[in-house]
Design a protein around this motif. Structure first.
Motif, PDB file in Angstrom:
ATOM      1  N   CYS A  68       0.728  -1.250  -0.069  1.00 50.80           N
ATOM      2  CA  CYS A  68       0.027  -0.045   0.067  1.00 50.80           C
ATOM      3  C   CYS A  68       0.906   1.327  -0.021  1.00 50.80           C
ATOM      4  O   CYS A  68       2.015   1.291   0.547  1.00 50.80           O
ATOM      5  CB  CYS A  68      -0.956  -0.014   1.201  1.00 50.80           C
ATOM      6  N   ASP A  69       0.417   2.445  -0.567  1.00 54.31           N
ATOM      7  CA  ASP A  69       0.893   3.580  -0.540  1.00 54.31           C
ATOM      8  C   ASP A  69       0.392   4.137   0.793  1.00 54.31           C
ATOM      9  O   ASP A  69       1.065   4.966   1.448  1.00 54.31           O
ATOM     10  CB  ASP A  69       0.383   4.808  -1.558  1.00 54.31           C
ATOM     11  N   PHE A  70      -0.842   3.910   1.303  1.00 55.40           N
ATOM     12  CA  PHE A  70      -1.404   4.608   2.513  1.00 55.40           C
ATOM     13  C   PHE A  70      -2.428   3.237   3.393  1.00 55.40           C
ATOM     14  O   PHE A  70      -3.016   2.664   2.430  1.00 55.40           O
ATOM     15  CB  PHE A  70      -2.279   5.693   2.209  1.00 55.40           C
ATOM     16  N   ILE A  71      -2.122   3.153   4.442  1.00 57.92           N
ATOM     17  CA  ILE A  71      -3.143   2.217   5.113  1.00 57.92           C
ATOM     18  C   ILE A  71      -3.684   3.356   5.939  1.00 57.92           C
ATOM     19  O   ILE A  71      -3.142   3.747   6.951  1.00 57.92           O
ATOM     20  CB  ILE A  71      -2.442   1.272   5.936  1.00 57.92           C
ATOM     21  N   VAL A  72      -5.107   3.171   6.172  1.00 57.42           N
ATOM     22  CA  VAL A  72      -5.951   4.135   6.990  1.00 57.42           C
ATOM     23  C   VAL A  72      -6.633   3.248   7.964  1.00 57.42           C
ATOM     24  O   VAL A  72      -7.317   2.128   7.689  1.00 57.42           O
ATOM     25  CB  VAL A  72      -6.766   4.981   6.112  1.00 57.42           C
ATOM     26  N   VAL A  73      -6.151   3.340   9.127  1.00 58.83           N
ATOM     27  CA  VAL A  73      -6.860   2.835  10.239  1.00 58.83           C
ATOM     28  C   VAL A  73      -7.816   3.503  11.183  1.00 58.83           C
ATOM     29  O   VAL A  73      -7.569   4.483  12.031  1.00 58.83           O
ATOM     30  CB  VAL A  73      -5.742   2.084  11.192  1.00 58.83           C
ATOM     31  N   LEU A  74      -9.281   3.181  10.752  1.00 59.90           N
ATOM     32  CA  LEU A  74     -10.171   3.766  11.618  1.00 59.90           C
ATOM     33  C   LEU A  74     -10.343   3.470  12.969  1.00 59.90           C
ATOM     34  O   LEU A  74     -11.042   4.200  13.873  1.00 59.90           O
ATOM     35  CB  LEU A  74     -11.703   3.769  10.891  1.00 59.90           C
ATOM     36  N   ASP A  75     -10.213   2.374  13.242  1.00 65.79           N
ATOM     37  CA  ASP A  75     -10.124   1.860  14.986  1.00 65.79           C
ATOM     38  C   ASP A  75      -8.912   1.233  15.127  1.00 65.79           C
ATOM     39  O   ASP A  75      -8.333   0.464  14.682  1.00 65.79           O
ATOM     40  CB  ASP A  75     -11.282   0.815  14.621  1.00 65.79           C
ATOM     41  N   GLU A  76      -8.327   2.066  16.111  1.00 63.59           N
ATOM     42  CA  GLU A  76      -6.838   1.675  16.517  1.00 63.59           C
ATOM     43  C   GLU A  76      -6.433   0.476  17.018  1.00 63.59           C
ATOM     44  O   GLU A  76      -5.510  -0.265  17.106  1.00 63.59           O
ATOM     45  CB  GLU A  76      -6.393   2.891  17.210  1.00 63.59           C
ATOM     46  N   THR A  77      -7.727  -0.304  17.520  1.00 62.51           N
ATOM     47  CA  THR A  77      -7.296  -1.830  18.064  1.00 62.51           C
ATOM     48  C   THR A  77      -7.193  -2.701  16.819  1.00 62.51           C
ATOM     49  O   THR A  77      -6.809  -3.660  17.061  1.00 62.51           O
ATOM     50  CB  THR A  77      -8.698  -2.269  18.604  1.00 62.51           C
ATOM     51  N   LEU A  78      -7.376  -2.229  15.730  1.00 59.24           N
ATOM     52  CA  LEU A  78      -7.046  -3.183  14.351  1.00 59.24           C
ATOM     53  C   LEU A  78      -5.665  -2.939  13.931  1.00 59.24           C
ATOM     54  O   LEU A  78      -5.107  -3.470  12.836  1.00 59.24           O
ATOM     55  CB  LEU A  78      -7.891  -2.687  13.332  1.00 59.24           C
ATOM     56  N   PHE A  79      -4.896  -1.865  14.552  1.00 57.69           N
ATOM     57  CA  PHE A  79      -3.383  -1.182  14.179  1.00 57.69           C
ATOM     58  C   PHE A  79      -2.567  -2.751  14.560  1.00 57.69           C
ATOM     59  O   PHE A  79      -2.599  -3.208  15.624  1.00 57.69           O
ATOM     60  CB  PHE A  79      -2.935  -0.323  14.950  1.00 57.69           C
ATOM     61  N   SER A  80      -1.666  -2.865  13.608  1.00 59.06           N
ATOM     62  CA  SER A  80      -0.812  -3.780  13.781  1.00 59.06           C
ATOM     63  C   SER A  80       0.499  -3.412  13.288  1.00 59.06           C
ATOM     64  O   SER A  80       0.563  -2.931  12.114  1.00 59.06           O
ATOM     65  CB  SER A  80      -1.196  -5.126  13.058  1.00 59.06           C
ATOM     66  N   GLU A  81       1.580  -3.569  14.002  1.00 55.11           N
ATOM     67  CA  GLU A  81       2.907  -3.428  13.742  1.00 55.11           C
ATOM     68  C   GLU A  81       3.390  -3.770  12.226  1.00 55.11           C
ATOM     69  O   GLU A  81       4.083  -3.288  11.392  1.00 55.11           O
ATOM     70  CB  GLU A  81       4.033  -3.973  14.552  1.00 55.11           C
ATOM     71  N   SER A  82       2.668  -5.108  11.588  1.00 51.98           N
ATOM     72  CA  SER A  82       3.147  -5.738  10.713  1.00 51.98           C
ATOM     73  C   SER A  82       2.513  -4.840   9.377  1.00 51.98           C
ATOM     74  O   SER A  82       2.882  -5.063   8.160  1.00 51.98           O
ATOM     75  CB  SER A  82       2.205  -7.236  10.422  1.00 51.98           C
ATOM     76  N   PHE A  83       1.711  -3.701   9.655  1.00 57.01           N
ATOM     77  CA  PHE A  83       1.223  -2.834   8.483  1.00 57.01           C
ATOM     78  C   PHE A  83       2.399  -2.289   7.876  1.00 57.01           C
ATOM     79  O   PHE A  83       2.361  -1.895   6.946  1.00 57.01           O
ATOM     80  CB  PHE A  83       0.162  -1.880   9.052  1.00 57.01           C
ATOM     81  N   PHE A  84       3.475  -2.043   8.753  1.00 60.64           N
ATOM     82  CA  PHE A  84       4.524  -1.407   8.190  1.00 60.64           C
ATOM     83  C   PHE A  84       5.220  -2.126   6.823  1.00 60.64           C
ATOM     84  O   PHE A  84       5.647  -1.784   6.141  1.00 60.64           O
ATOM     85  CB  PHE A  84       5.651  -1.018   9.255  1.00 60.64           C
ATOM     86  N   ASP A  85       5.105  -3.512   7.194  1.00 66.56           N
ATOM     87  CA  ASP A  85       5.797  -4.499   5.934  1.00 66.56           C
ATOM     88  C   ASP A  85       4.754  -4.376   4.683  1.00 66.56           C
ATOM     89  O   ASP A  85       5.307  -4.836   3.891  1.00 66.56           O
ATOM     90  CB  ASP A  85       5.842  -5.696   6.526  1.00 66.56           C
ATOM     91  N   ASP A  86       3.450  -3.870   4.991  1.00 72.62           N
ATOM     92  CA  ASP A  86       2.587  -4.024   4.008  1.00 72.62           C
ATOM     93  C   ASP A  86       2.740  -2.583   2.968  1.00 72.62           C
ATOM     94  O   ASP A  86       1.952  -2.307   2.109  1.00 72.62           O
ATOM     95  CB  ASP A  86       1.351  -4.073   4.326  1.00 72.62           C
TER      96      ASP A  86
END
Length: 181
Positions: A68-86
Motif C-alpha cells: 500500500c501507499d497508504f493504510i488508513v486505520v479507523l479503529d486503533e484496535t486494528l492497528f498492527s506493526e505488521s502494517f509497516f511491512d505492507d
C-alpha cells in the motif's frame, strides 16, 4: 498507481470513505479510481477492509491490495506493526487514536496519528470516523485537493449531514497539515 487500504469495523464507514475518495478523484480530481470492500456476512463491529486504487489510466485490477501507499486505520484496535511491512517504499499509515505518545516510537515519516474520534463526536455527535480519516489522508497525501473531496461528498451526502461532514474533513485536514509541516 496509488493504492489505499482502509481498516475499520462494520458500521464505521470504511467502505463509504473509500467510495467518497474514489468519487472525489474520478469526478473532480482528473484521475481514474475504483473503490471496493472486502467483507462477508460480518456484523456491526466486526473487522472490515476497503480498498481504493487511483491512477492516470483505467484500472482493471480489483484484487485486494497487499502493498500500500497508504493504510488508513479507523479503529486503533486494528492497528498492527505488521502494517509497516505492507507499505510501499514511501508509504504511510494514518491511525485514529487519542494516544499519540504510544505511536511516537515509530518513524514519524511513516505514520500519522489523528484523534478522529474526538472530532467526529464533537461535530457529528457520533464516533463515526470515516470522513475524519478521509480528511487526514487528503492532508498527508495530496492525492486530491480538499475542494474536490468536498464536491465528491456532495454526491452521497445532503443537507445538514453534508455540512457537518465537510466540517469534520476540514478539521482533520488542518490538524494533519499542521502536524506534517
Amino acid at each position: 498507481m496509488t493504492e489505499i487500504r482502509w481498516h475499520g469495523r462494520g458500521g464505521q464507514g470504511s467502505f463509504t470513505a473509500s467510495k467518497l475518495l474514489g468519487v472525489s478523484v474520478a469526478l473532480y480530481g482528473g484521475k481514474y479510481a475504483i473503490a471496493f470492500p472486502s467483507f462477508g456476512p460480518e456484523r456491526r463491529g466486526a473487522p472490515v477492509l476497503a480498498f481504493t486504487r487511483i491512477d492516470g489510466k483505467k484500472i482493471y485490477d480489483r484484487s485486494e491490495i497487499r502493498k500500500c501507499d497508504f493504510i488508513v486505520v479507523l479503529d486503533e484496535t486494528l492497528f498492527s506493526e505488521s502494517f509497516f511491512d505492507d507499505l510501499k517504499e514511501n508509504g504511510r499509515i494514518i491511525v485514529n487514536s487519542a494516544d499519540k505518545e504510544f505511536y511516537a516510537k515509530y518513524d514519524s515519516k511513516r505514520i500519522t496519528v489523528v484523534d478522529a474520534s474526538s472530532v467526529a463526536l464533537e461535530i457529528l455527535g457520533k464516533p463515526i470516523t470515516n470522513t475524519a480519516m478521509l480528511g487526514a489522508l487528503v492532508a498527508v497525501s495530496d492525492i486530491v485537493d480538499l475542494e474536490a473531496v468536498e464536491k465528491g461528498m456532495a454526491v452521497f451526502l445532503k443537507g445538514e449531514l453534508l455540512k457537518k461532514n465537510i466540517e469534520v474533513v476540514q478539521r482533520t485536514f488542518l490538524q494533519c497539515r499542521e502536524a506534517v509541516s
